[in-house]
Design an enzyme around this catalytic site. Structure first.
Site, short mmCIF file in Angstrom:
data_model
loop_
_atom_site.label_atom_id
_atom_site.label_comp_id
_atom_site.label_asym_id
_atom_site.label_seq_id
_atom_site.Cartn_x
_atom_site.Cartn_y
_atom_site.Cartn_z
N VAL A 64 0.81 -1.24 0.00
CA VAL A 64 0.00 0.00 0.00
C VAL A 64 0.83 1.28 0.00
O VAL A 64 0.28 2.37 -0.14
CB VAL A 64 -1.00 0.03 1.18
CG1 VAL A 64 -2.08 -1.00 1.02
CG2 VAL A 64 -0.27 -0.10 2.52
N TYR A 156 2.90 6.09 15.08
CA TYR A 156 1.57 5.49 14.95
C TYR A 156 0.49 6.51 15.33
O TYR A 156 -0.51 6.65 14.63
CB TYR A 156 1.48 4.25 15.86
CG TYR A 156 0.22 3.43 15.69
CD1 TYR A 156 0.04 2.62 14.58
CD2 TYR A 156 -0.79 3.46 16.66
CE1 TYR A 156 -1.11 1.85 14.43
CE2 TYR A 156 -1.94 2.69 16.52
CZ TYR A 156 -2.09 1.89 15.41
OH TYR A 156 -3.23 1.13 15.26
N LYS A 160 -2.28 7.86 12.71
CA LYS A 160 -3.72 7.61 12.93
C LYS A 160 -4.50 8.91 13.11
O LYS A 160 -5.66 9.01 12.71
CB LYS A 160 -3.92 6.68 14.13
CG LYS A 160 -3.43 5.24 13.88
CD LYS A 160 -4.12 4.58 12.68
CE LYS A 160 -3.85 3.08 12.60
NZ LYS A 160 -4.46 2.47 11.39
N ILE A 189 -7.79 -4.75 19.91
CA ILE A 189 -8.47 -5.86 19.24
C ILE A 189 -7.51 -7.04 19.15
O ILE A 189 -6.33 -6.87 18.81
CB ILE A 189 -8.92 -5.45 17.82
CG1 ILE A 189 -9.68 -4.11 17.85
CG2 ILE A 189 -9.77 -6.54 17.18
CD1 ILE A 189 -10.92 -4.06 18.72
N THR A 191 -5.70 -9.35 17.57
CA THR A 191 -5.19 -9.74 16.24
C THR A 191 -3.67 -9.94 16.36
O THR A 191 -3.07 -9.55 17.37
CB THR A 191 -5.44 -8.64 15.18
OG1 THR A 191 -4.53 -7.56 15.43
CG2 THR A 191 -6.87 -8.13 15.20
P1 NAP Z 1 -2.62 -7.32 11.40
O1 NAP Z 1 -3.29 -8.55 11.90
O2 NAP Z 1 -1.14 -7.16 11.56
O3 NAP Z 1 -3.03 -7.11 9.86
C1 NAP Z 1 -2.48 -6.10 9.06
C2 NAP Z 1 -2.14 -6.68 7.70
O4 NAP Z 1 -1.60 -5.62 6.88
C3 NAP Z 1 -1.06 -7.78 7.78
O5 NAP Z 1 -1.38 -8.84 6.92
C4 NAP Z 1 0.17 -7.01 7.32
O6 NAP Z 1 1.20 -7.85 6.82
C5 NAP Z 1 -0.43 -6.13 6.25
N1 NAP Z 1 0.51 -5.09 5.83
C6 NAP Z 1 1.53 -4.55 6.52
N2 NAP Z 1 2.20 -3.68 5.76
C7 NAP Z 1 1.60 -3.66 4.54
C8 NAP Z 1 1.84 -2.99 3.33
N3 NAP Z 1 2.88 -2.14 3.19
N4 NAP Z 1 1.02 -3.21 2.29
C9 NAP Z 1 -0.02 -4.08 2.40
N5 NAP Z 1 -0.30 -4.76 3.52
C10 NAP Z 1 0.50 -4.56 4.58
O7 NAP Z 1 -3.23 -6.01 12.11
P2 NAP Z 1 -4.74 -5.64 12.59
O8 NAP Z 1 -4.73 -5.60 14.06
O9 NAP Z 1 -5.75 -6.44 11.87
O10 NAP Z 1 -4.78 -4.13 12.11
C11 NAP Z 1 -5.53 -3.68 11.00
C12 NAP Z 1 -5.68 -2.18 11.12
O11 NAP Z 1 -6.37 -1.86 12.33
C13 NAP Z 1 -4.36 -1.41 11.18
O12 NAP Z 1 -4.47 -0.20 10.46
C14 NAP Z 1 -4.18 -1.14 12.65
O13 NAP Z 1 -3.37 -0.03 12.92
C15 NAP Z 1 -5.64 -0.90 13.05
N6 NAP Z 1 -5.89 -1.03 14.49
C16 NAP Z 1 -5.66 -2.23 15.11
C17 NAP Z 1 -5.90 -2.32 16.47
C18 NAP Z 1 -5.67 -3.61 17.24
O14 NAP Z 1 -5.69 -3.56 18.49
N7 NAP Z 1 -5.51 -4.73 16.60
C19 NAP Z 1 -6.33 -1.20 17.17
C20 NAP Z 1 -6.54 -0.01 16.51
C21 NAP Z 1 -6.32 0.06 15.14
P3 NAP Z 1 2.46 -8.17 7.79
O15 NAP Z 1 1.93 -9.10 8.84
O16 NAP Z 1 3.44 -8.79 6.88
O17 NAP Z 1 2.92 -6.86 8.38
#
Ligand code: NAP
Length: 250
Positions: A64, A156, A160, A189, A191
């Site tokens: 991305v 971060y 955000k 969350i 994950t």
């Molecule tokens: P996740 O499980 O790590 O999923 C994120 C995915 O994005 C992973 O497959 C990751 O691959 C991929 N990614 C990383 N860099 C990328 C790039 N340059 N191009 C395309 N894909 C890429 O994280 P998640 O918790 O689901 O998070 C999803 C979103 O929610 C994020 O924006 C995060 O900041 C936001 N968020 C999460 C939480 C939480 O507590 N989980 C809270 C607030 C906001 P890799 O594993 O190889 O990096």
């Protein structure tokens, strides 16, 4: 309920976590889903899983942070499906150190993946979304887009926070163009992004600062995204939806 029947949706970072749950939820609501992620194997597996469940889903490998990559992906989606209705800018990464220990490489990478990607995605998809007539963009921010959190992870938080306001200004610009733009702000969350913080102290801090006393589930964020993607949110644009177990109510 098939609220998204006939709609085409692109979800970034959809090989894992919130993105993966979102792809599944949008598909269950009838959308054709394009799973995009930097991770090829997990992305292929996520798309295959949805196809096995009877949905229409494909995977495209996509970094991305690449402007050329965005152009290719949008061109491919429009060529294969004729249109793009829903864009979920979900891919993101975090930094973890205090400001004094954060180097430029970490800052630049975090801003590129978490913030600049959202700019690039909306810019690349603008024409297709306007042509849709039902355009909806959901940008994933965070509770850390509006609060200082634990006082660490400066890149971060900056990214955000930027996603929150980039959402609002684009929502205003497209308000009469048939494209709604909203941000979703997850709390903590469960994950893989949390895998580096599963020690007792970190888990205690996350659960302890969440009034509902637990981590959220990716499916609970996916449900909010599906609402914003659907016509149920037809008069909702420029808004920020918190799905955080009460974190920001304090
Ligand atoms: P996740 O499980 O790590 O999923 C994120 C995915 O994005 C992973 O497959 C990751 O691959 C991929 N990614 C990383 N860099 C990328 C790039 N340059 N191009 C395309 N894909 C890429 O994280 P998640 O918790 O689901 O998070 C999803 C979103 O929610 C994020 O924006 C995060 O900041 C936001 N968020 C999460 C939480 C939480 O507590 N989980 C809270 C607030 C906001 P890799 O594993 O190889 O990096």
């Amino acid at each position: 309920m098939k609220r998204l029947k006939g709609r085409t949706a692109l979800v970034t970072g959809a090989a894992s976590g919130i993105g993966r749950a979102t792809a599944r939820r949008l598909a269950a609501e009838g959308a054709i889903v394009i799973i995009s992620d930097i991770q090829q194997e997990a992305g292929e597996a996520a798309a295959a899983e949805l196809r096995e469940e009877g949905s229409t889903a494909t995977f495209v490998q996509h970094d991305v942070t690449s402007e050329d990559g965005w152009k290719q992906v949008i061109d491919q989606v429009v060529a294969e499906h004729g249109k793009l209705d829903i864009l979920v800018n979900n891919a993101g990464i975090g930094d973890s150190l205090p400001i004094e220990e954060t180097d430029m490489k970490t800052w630049d990478r975090t801003i590129a993946v978490t913030q600049t990607s959202v700019f690039l995605g909306m810019k690349a998809a603008a024409e297709a979304l306007k042509a849709s007539g039902n355009g909806s963009v959901i940008n994933i921010s965070s509770i850390f887009g509006t609060s200082g959190g634990f006082g660490v992870s400066p890149a971060y938080h900056a990214a955000k926070g930027a996603v929150r306001l980039l959402t609002k200004t684009t929502a205003l610009h497209w308000a009469t163009e048939g494209v709604r733009v909203n941000s979703v702000h997850p709390g903590f969350i469960d994950t893989p992004i949390l895998d580096q913080n599963r020690d007792e102290a970190s888990m205690g801090a996350m659960v302890g600062t969440t009034p509902m006393g637990r981590l959220g589930k990716p499916e609970e964020i996916a449900a909010a995204i599906a609402f914003l993607a659907s016509d149920d949110a037809a008069f909702v644009t420029g808004s920020e939806l918190y799905v955080d177990g009460g974190f920001t109510a304090r």
